[in-house]
Enzyme design. Sequence first.
Site, mmCIF file in Angstrom:
data_model
loop_
_atom_site.group_PDB
_atom_site.id
_atom_site.type_symbol
_atom_site.label_atom_id
_atom_site.label_comp_id
_atom_site.label_asym_id
_atom_site.label_seq_id
_atom_site.Cartn_x
_atom_site.Cartn_y
_atom_site.Cartn_z
ATOM 1 N N SER A 83 0.779 -1.240 0.000
ATOM 2 C CA SER A 83 0.000 0.000 0.000
ATOM 3 C C SER A 83 0.811 1.292 0.000
ATOM 4 C CB SER A 83 -0.923 -0.002 1.228
ATOM 5 O OG SER A 83 -0.148 0.139 2.410
ATOM 6 N N THR A 132 -8.365 2.446 -4.516
ATOM 7 C CA THR A 132 -7.866 3.773 -4.146
ATOM 8 C C THR A 132 -8.233 4.826 -5.182
ATOM 9 O OG1 THR A 132 -5.808 5.011 -3.863
ATOM 10 C CG2 THR A 132 -5.662 3.074 -5.232
ATOM 11 N N ASP A 133 -8.261 6.089 -4.743
ATOM 12 C CA ASP A 133 -8.473 7.187 -5.697
ATOM 13 C C ASP A 133 -7.244 7.409 -6.581
ATOM 14 O OD1 ASP A 133 -6.766 8.285 -3.782
ATOM 15 O OD2 ASP A 133 -8.011 10.028 -3.348
ATOM 16 N N GLU A 134 -6.099 6.839 -6.189
ATOM 17 C CA GLU A 134 -4.859 7.113 -6.942
ATOM 18 C C GLU A 134 -4.907 6.549 -8.359
ATOM 19 O OE1 GLU A 134 -1.156 6.735 -4.957
ATOM 20 O OE2 GLU A 134 -1.951 7.463 -3.058
ATOM 21 N N TYR A 158 2.654 1.847 -7.453
ATOM 22 C CA TYR A 158 1.538 1.428 -6.585
ATOM 23 C C TYR A 158 0.204 1.627 -7.297
ATOM 24 C CZ TYR A 158 -2.191 2.026 -3.155
ATOM 25 O OH TYR A 158 -3.399 1.951 -2.493
ATOM 26 N N LYS A 162 -2.649 -1.097 -8.514
ATOM 27 C CA LYS A 162 -4.042 -1.095 -8.040
ATOM 28 C C LYS A 162 -4.995 -0.948 -9.236
ATOM 29 C CE LYS A 162 -5.505 -1.164 -4.353
ATOM 30 N NZ LYS A 162 -5.906 -2.298 -3.471
ATOM 31 N N ASN A 187 -7.365 9.245 0.881
ATOM 32 C CA ASN A 187 -6.411 8.966 1.973
ATOM 33 C C ASN A 187 -7.118 8.747 3.307
ATOM 34 O OD1 ASN A 187 -4.700 10.353 -0.086
ATOM 35 N ND2 ASN A 187 -3.144 10.022 1.488
ATOM 36 N N ARG A 222 -4.221 16.247 -0.563
ATOM 37 C CA ARG A 222 -4.861 14.936 -0.388
ATOM 38 C C ARG A 222 -6.222 15.169 0.254
ATOM 39 N NH1 ARG A 222 -1.446 14.129 -3.405
ATOM 40 N NH2 ARG A 222 0.177 12.542 -3.495
ATOM 41 N N HIS A 293 5.456 12.657 -8.071
ATOM 42 C CA HIS A 293 4.477 12.951 -7.007
ATOM 43 C C HIS A 293 3.188 13.552 -7.569
ATOM 44 C CE1 HIS A 293 4.326 14.569 -2.591
ATOM 45 N NE2 HIS A 293 3.255 13.871 -2.912
HETATM 46 P P1 NAD Z 1 -1.615 -1.845 4.918
HETATM 47 O O1 NAD Z 1 -0.332 -1.848 4.163
HETATM 48 O O2 NAD Z 1 -1.682 -1.184 6.251
HETATM 49 O O3 NAD Z 1 -2.147 -3.343 5.104
HETATM 50 C C1 NAD Z 1 -2.109 -4.289 4.077
HETATM 51 C C2 NAD Z 1 -2.312 -5.658 4.710
HETATM 52 O O4 NAD Z 1 -2.316 -6.633 3.644
HETATM 53 C C3 NAD Z 1 -1.209 -6.062 5.681
HETATM 54 O O5 NAD Z 1 -1.771 -6.628 6.841
HETATM 55 C C4 NAD Z 1 -0.402 -7.105 4.910
HETATM 56 O O6 NAD Z 1 0.220 -8.081 5.743
HETATM 57 C C5 NAD Z 1 -1.480 -7.724 4.032
HETATM 58 N N1 NAD Z 1 -0.943 -8.328 2.802
HETATM 59 C C6 NAD Z 1 -0.026 -7.805 1.955
HETATM 60 N N2 NAD Z 1 0.229 -8.672 0.957
HETATM 61 C C7 NAD Z 1 -0.568 -9.749 1.157
HETATM 62 C C8 NAD Z 1 -0.771 -10.968 0.466
HETATM 63 N N3 NAD Z 1 -0.097 -11.251 -0.654
HETATM 64 N N4 NAD Z 1 -1.667 -11.851 0.945
HETATM 65 C C9 NAD Z 1 -2.343 -11.600 2.106
HETATM 66 N N5 NAD Z 1 -2.170 -10.460 2.813
HETATM 67 C C10 NAD Z 1 -1.304 -9.545 2.343
HETATM 68 O O7 NAD Z 1 -2.684 -1.196 3.908
HETATM 69 P P2 NAD Z 1 -3.978 -0.329 4.222
HETATM 70 O O8 NAD Z 1 -3.590 1.096 4.281
HETATM 71 O O9 NAD Z 1 -4.707 -0.942 5.341
HETATM 72 O O10 NAD Z 1 -4.784 -0.546 2.859
HETATM 73 C C11 NAD Z 1 -5.702 -1.626 2.721
HETATM 74 C C12 NAD Z 1 -6.305 -1.574 1.335
HETATM 75 O O11 NAD Z 1 -6.973 -0.320 1.141
HETATM 76 C C13 NAD Z 1 -5.278 -1.671 0.206
HETATM 77 O O12 NAD Z 1 -5.836 -2.449 -0.819
HETATM 78 C C14 NAD Z 1 -5.091 -0.234 -0.253
HETATM 79 O O13 NAD Z 1 -4.715 -0.175 -1.594
HETATM 80 C C15 NAD Z 1 -6.473 0.322 -0.016
HETATM 81 N N6 NAD Z 1 -6.551 1.762 0.255
HETATM 82 C C16 NAD Z 1 -5.781 2.326 1.223
HETATM 83 C C17 NAD Z 1 -5.936 3.674 1.522
HETATM 84 C C18 NAD Z 1 -5.135 4.351 2.588
HETATM 85 O O14 NAD Z 1 -5.191 5.573 2.730
HETATM 86 N N7 NAD Z 1 -4.387 3.624 3.424
HETATM 87 C C19 NAD Z 1 -6.858 4.451 0.784
HETATM 88 C C20 NAD Z 1 -7.617 3.833 -0.214
HETATM 89 C C21 NAD Z 1 -7.464 2.479 -0.457
HETATM 90 O O1 DAU Z 2 -5.091 8.286 -1.859
HETATM 91 C C1 DAU Z 2 -5.186 7.017 -1.286
HETATM 92 C C2 DAU Z 2 -3.802 6.505 -0.969
HETATM 93 O O2 DAU Z 2 -3.340 7.240 0.164
HETATM 94 C C3 DAU Z 2 -3.770 5.010 -0.687
HETATM 95 O O3 DAU Z 2 -4.178 4.322 -1.834
HETATM 96 C C4 DAU Z 2 -2.360 4.567 -0.254
HETATM 97 O O4 DAU Z 2 -2.358 3.201 0.074
HETATM 98 C C5 DAU Z 2 -1.964 5.388 0.946
HETATM 99 O O5 DAU Z 2 -0.651 5.068 1.347
HETATM 100 C C6 DAU Z 2 -2.058 6.882 0.635
HETATM 101 O O6 DAU Z 2 -1.060 7.255 -0.347
HETATM 102 P P1 DAU Z 2 -0.231 8.612 -0.224
HETATM 103 O O7 DAU Z 2 1.007 8.515 -0.989
HETATM 104 O O8 DAU Z 2 -1.122 9.789 -0.496
HETATM 105 O O9 DAU Z 2 0.058 8.589 1.383
HETATM 106 P P2 DAU Z 2 1.349 8.985 2.229
HETATM 107 O O10 DAU Z 2 0.900 9.031 3.653
HETATM 108 O O11 DAU Z 2 2.520 8.166 1.875
HETATM 109 O O12 DAU Z 2 1.614 10.478 1.758
HETATM 110 C C7 DAU Z 2 0.631 11.499 1.904
HETATM 111 C C8 DAU Z 2 1.198 12.770 1.295
HETATM 112 O O13 DAU Z 2 2.259 13.229 2.135
HETATM 113 C C9 DAU Z 2 1.803 12.559 -0.071
HETATM 114 O O14 DAU Z 2 1.548 13.721 -0.861
HETATM 115 C C10 DAU Z 2 3.289 12.423 0.191
HETATM 116 C C11 DAU Z 2 3.498 13.300 1.424
HETATM 117 N N1 DAU Z 2 4.546 12.864 2.366
HETATM 118 C C12 DAU Z 2 4.545 11.559 2.781
HETATM 119 C C13 DAU Z 2 5.470 11.104 3.676
HETATM 120 C C14 DAU Z 2 5.502 9.665 4.124
HETATM 121 C C15 DAU Z 2 5.454 13.778 2.862
HETATM 122 O O15 DAU Z 2 5.431 14.970 2.500
HETATM 123 N N2 DAU Z 2 6.377 13.329 3.762
HETATM 124 C C16 DAU Z 2 6.440 12.028 4.185
HETATM 125 O O16 DAU Z 2 7.340 11.682 4.996
#
Ligand code: NAD
Ligand code: DAU
Length: 355
Positions: A83, A132-134, A158, A162, A187, A222, A293
């Site tokens: 992720s 994801t919105d990405e 990434y 997705k 996010n 974001r 970015h």
């Molecule tokens: P995360 O990285 O915190 O958790 C991912 C989990 O998936 C972990 O527990 C990991 O062990 C497990 N995993 C990874 N590979 C695997 C595999 N091959 N088989 C089984 N398990 C596996 O991620 P998250 O932030 O909780 O995101 C969860 C989902 O939501 C993802 O699909 C991500 O793309 C999506 N998403 C995340 C965000 C965000 O802001 N975090 C936003 C929109 C969508």
């Molecule tokens: O938009 C949904 C996505 O949001 C999910 O699909 C992803 O799984 C999730 O990780 C998240 O992606 P981002 O790249 O937006 O999240 P991140 O927290 O890594 O970064 C948020 C913003 O902050 C991004 O513009 C990058 C910036 N950033 C990030 C880190 C880690 C910084 O400026 N400094 C940092 O140290």
Amino acid sequence: MILVTGGAGFIGANFVLDWLATQQEPVVNVDKLTYAGNVENLASVHGDARHVFVQADIGDSAVMDVLLARHQPRAVINFAAESHVDRSIHGPEDFIQTNVVGTFRLLEAVRGYWSRLQGNAKSDFRFLHVSTDEVYGTLSPSDPAFTEENNYEPNSPYSASKAASDHLVRAWHHTYGLPVLTTNCSNNYGPLHFPEKLIPLVIVNALAGKPLPVYGDGMQVRDWLYVRDHCSAIRRVLEAGKLGDTYNVGGWNEQANIDIVKTVCALLDELRPRADGKGYAEQITYVADRPGHDRRYAIDARKLERELGWKPAETFDTGIRKTVQWYLDHPQWVANVQSGAYRDWVQKQYTATAE
Ligand code: NAD
Ligand code: DAU
């Protein structure tokens, strides 16, 4: 019974905890436990007979076949993924393996299981893919927010992985009739967020007296949603979503990264002031930008509200305060993540095998 993948990660664990707090229906939780999987996240449901945890890879077809046949879930919710965008830039291979190949293999296992179901069990079955919105790419300041009609234009390894998984899900519906639903969320932030992502990293680094790294000019935007609101949206789509449709999920809360960092610093100034009397914002450090970015994401979540009546419960003000407070209240969780001790939980708390 529902089967959740990736339920030891940030959103998946919040989803499982919310589910078990509000529903009687049991959950099989299948997680590979990569660095991002933390069964300590599930400590409060340890011993609850409604929660079956299995350590397995969604790409392991033989194991997934067995689990589906054994537990006969009425739905599969696929959170499992790599992720983190920065990790995808430095090492895209795992993203292709799990997000693309893993989703493909999971879809095939689910298709085999679903095709053998009969009657209502077959017609009521759902595969919900969490995305994801990405996948929509990046917006300029004047562009309208992403709707479900936007083209896919992913820019990072990434988001490309997705996007590929979303296309596979769509194709399995159109070609094989698999009853799928897809959500594309902005996010998330909240408890249990791994401190490699912006908000938890800033909280943890601030408290440790470390620099707060802001990429580039910090003006990237974001659209932040409290994690439990994402979970409620997924439950609603699972309940009433139209088969084959996609639903954008977002909090109508666009913010520049630098403003997020300053908000977290201000909350920490209030809740846990620095010993030297200075503000945490002094620790903000501008660093090199992330390659490629994306400048701005914004989600138009009107379809979900109009068709399924979903709205977020938290404002950013309430959600971010709860989040900062959660990290202040859970120093041991942070310490275990930082030391790697969270990995010992598998041995201590769970018999985490597929068989
Ligand atoms: P995360 O990285 O915190 O958790 C991912 C989990 O998936 C972990 O527990 C990991 O062990 C497990 N995993 C990874 N590979 C695997 C595999 N091959 N088989 C089984 N398990 C596996 O991620 P998250 O932030 O909780 O995101 C969860 C989902 O939501 C993802 O699909 C991500 O793309 C999506 N998403 C995340 C965000 C965000 O802001 N975090 C936003 C929109 C969508
Ligand atoms: O938009 C949904 C996505 O949001 C999910 O699909 C992803 O799984 C999730 O990780 C998240 O992606 P981002 O790249 O937006 O999240 P991140 O927290 O890594 O970064 C948020 C913003 O902050 C991004 O513009 C990058 C910036 N950033 C990030 C880190 C880690 C910084 O400026 N400094 C940092 O140290």
